[in-house]
Design a protein around this motif. Sequence first.
Motif, PDB file in Angstrom:
ATOM      1  N   HIS B 289       0.824  -1.204   0.000  1.00 52.02           N
ATOM      2  CA  HIS B 289       0.000   0.000   0.000  1.00 52.02           C
ATOM      3  C   HIS B 289       0.859   1.254   0.000  1.00 52.02           C
ATOM      4  O   HIS B 289       1.906   1.312   0.634  1.00 52.02           O
ATOM      5  CB  HIS B 289      -0.926   0.018   1.223  1.00 52.02           C
ATOM      6  N   GLN B 322      -3.710   3.494  -0.754  1.00 53.03           N
ATOM      7  CA  GLN B 322      -3.990   2.881  -2.047  1.00 53.03           C
ATOM      8  C   GLN B 322      -3.207   1.586  -2.233  1.00 53.03           C
ATOM      9  O   GLN B 322      -2.012   1.493  -1.925  1.00 53.03           O
ATOM     10  CB  GLN B 322      -3.643   3.860  -3.171  1.00 53.03           C
ATOM     11  N   PRO B 329      -0.405   1.555  -9.102  1.00 56.17           N
ATOM     12  CA  PRO B 329      -1.519   1.836  -8.200  1.00 56.17           C
ATOM     13  C   PRO B 329      -2.829   1.261  -8.732  1.00 56.17           C
ATOM     14  O   PRO B 329      -3.022   1.135  -9.935  1.00 56.17           O
ATOM     15  CB  PRO B 329      -1.563   3.377  -8.194  1.00 56.17           C
ATOM     16  N   TYR B 331      -7.003   1.533  -8.920  1.00 55.03           N
ATOM     17  CA  TYR B 331      -8.136   2.445  -8.813  1.00 55.03           C
ATOM     18  C   TYR B 331      -9.431   1.663  -8.987  1.00 55.03           C
ATOM     19  O   TYR B 331      -9.479   0.636  -9.658  1.00 55.03           O
ATOM     20  CB  TYR B 331      -8.056   3.536  -9.895  1.00 55.03           C
ATOM     21  N   PRO B 337      -9.149   6.019  -5.643  1.00 53.36           N
ATOM     22  CA  PRO B 337      -8.085   5.097  -5.241  1.00 53.36           C
ATOM     23  C   PRO B 337      -8.691   3.932  -4.465  1.00 53.36           C
ATOM     24  O   PRO B 337      -9.528   4.133  -3.592  1.00 53.36           O
ATOM     25  CB  PRO B 337      -7.199   5.944  -4.329  1.00 53.36           C
ATOM     26  N   GLY B 339      -8.196   0.752  -1.906  1.00 55.03           N
ATOM     27  CA  GLY B 339      -7.243   0.264  -0.919  1.00 55.03           C
ATOM     28  C   GLY B 339      -7.849   0.235   0.466  1.00 55.03           C
ATOM     29  O   GLY B 339      -9.061   0.156   0.623  1.00 55.03           O
TER      30      GLY B 339
END
Lengths: 194, 491
Positions: B289, B322, B329, B331, B337, B339
Amino acid sequence: MFMSEHINYDEYMLRAAKGDRNAFGVVYDGFVKKIYDYAFFRTRDKQSAEDIVADTFTKALERISSFDPGKGTTSSWLYRIARNTLVDEYRKKQKYASMPEAYDIPDHVDLGSSLDTKEMLMRVQGALQKLSEKEREIIILRVWDELSYKEIAEIMGKSEASLKMATSRALKSLRSQIPMGIYVCMFLAMSGKV
Amino acid sequence: MEKNIQHILQELYAIDPGLKKHEIEIAQVIEAMTRQKPDTKYDENFAKELRMRVLEKFSTQHAVAKKETYSWFRSPWVHTLGGAIATLAIAVPVVYFSSPLSGGVIENSFSGGTRIARAEANAFGPLQPVSVNTQHEGRGGDAQTMEFGGGVEKMSSLLYEPVYTNYNFSFESTIPSLSETVEVLKRESNNDAGSQYAGVLQRIKMGLFDLGKVNNAYVQSFTLAEDRDRGYVVTVDMVGGYVSIFENYSKWPVRTFQQPTISDVLEDEELISIADSFLAEYGIDMRAHAPGTVDSRWRVGYETATDKSLFYIPNVQTVVYQLVINGKPVYEEYGEPMGIRVNVHSQEKRVTSVDGIMTKTFSASSYVGETDENRLRAILSKGRMPVYAEPTKTVDVVLENVSEGYMRRWQFDEATGTSNEIFVPALIARVQDFESVQKEGLWQETVVIPLAREMLAELEKQSEEPITIMPYEPMSEEAEYMKEPAIEPRG
């Protein structure tokens, strides 16, 4: 986000050594571009410079517990790692031009339409060649990478006083060989100011 | 630049005082050279990606250092009958233990870390196309047609006059190199974990019931509650692979609602610090993360509110960490985002809940990737927003930093009647100057375009078939249809 004069990076590095991930992120943000520029000026290749940056921060992580602000700043510590990484890569791969040639004026530098400027820079290149490799590196670290003499001393393992003397001797020697404009151009050629 | 030139001059004079008499000439040369800075081709995207990898390595490095002291089942826990020191109490009553439970880490998907296993190409079946983003249609994009039985209802004059906004997205950055195949990930739940935990529980000898008699047992879920002031409840979904944390309400004072003021809202730094501390305290695996950021989308509404005293300011703020997979990353489909989300109560300065903690075991399968850059540019230029044939207004939006990431979406599998969680390589572009554009009704800060070719067909239709809004008239006091008798009177 780049290096800020107001951040005490040594404090952040010490916190990172104790496990503060965000603190290491702050250090990374402050130095990633500087280390990249340092590597790029010496390799003239984007991919190679990126590899050097990645290796530098990886090694910094692995050795983070050895960081000691009493022995040098975060800046000189990271630059030392980057320099050693660069030397290792150069030795292993013979990938780059010889280190002295890395200080040459890069082909991609836009010298504009001023022929005088171009001629000056070409003569600066010749003047730089007259210096010893050590003197050349000191000047490039000061002019290109904008490091202080104190940091350069820490990176090269020399005393600050001896570095200043070496610089002064080198510049005086050059002054006697090249016109004033070129003398100053040499000081700025391809640096972070140029 | 002027300050820099002076600094250089002073340094030169310190080394060689004789230079001072040539100051004007030197200053001119310095200025001329300063303008010719060579381009080092510094790539922000590279720096961001490296940052994620470096910080992930940082977390791994420190997690290994902590591993010896971390154990899912701690041996002192066995001695709760003698007096509890541990702060956790199991929800299921335990009478006695026939033998001490062994300590150590049980290795499975709940051990933390990211695992990816390769499967054959197209292993997850057809990928469902994505469509335009109608999720956040704010005041700029509501389609106000309603159709019942083939006719068009007249709308109440109490409804505000809708605004149909077209957004023109432009971008100057290059698109990352495209590949003929893209590796789609599917998150896998690991029933082995449930079986392993069941094996441990079945060693407990309950007098009430013999757990050992449950055949082929696996734990579906369990809950641990903290028996302390302001303690938490941890729920572990072993089948779905999720962990969520909430307040143990019986241990918290009854909360009377108090509308916060804007000054009650904590600064981002403090919110993140509270969230960071909580995650560290509970040993939550953060290796995959990115550092926390605060979800502040509500602030735009506050800033644009004409009467701020009437605006509802949330008393709970969310810090988002995230998810990062393969250095990229992740989404949600419409740009948020994805996470771990930590909710922090501003006035109490405490965490109220955490969700999004999940196991990261994936299978990977190759799908055909889109390599037509022009096609992707055309789709990006619409930003996945609806396109209206006759817009009320048009807003220009600039996208920046087009980079690679993943889009998470749920895909329904008709054969099994379940939904699969898939992660598709995607192009990610951020809206430049989002705060200003948000006031024009655009709610997505990030545009996410999947790179699997079969998912793109619907997105092109929005340009080819813009939406035509049916005209409407404000409803009069009594609707026309209400004046007519519903049934013909007899007679």
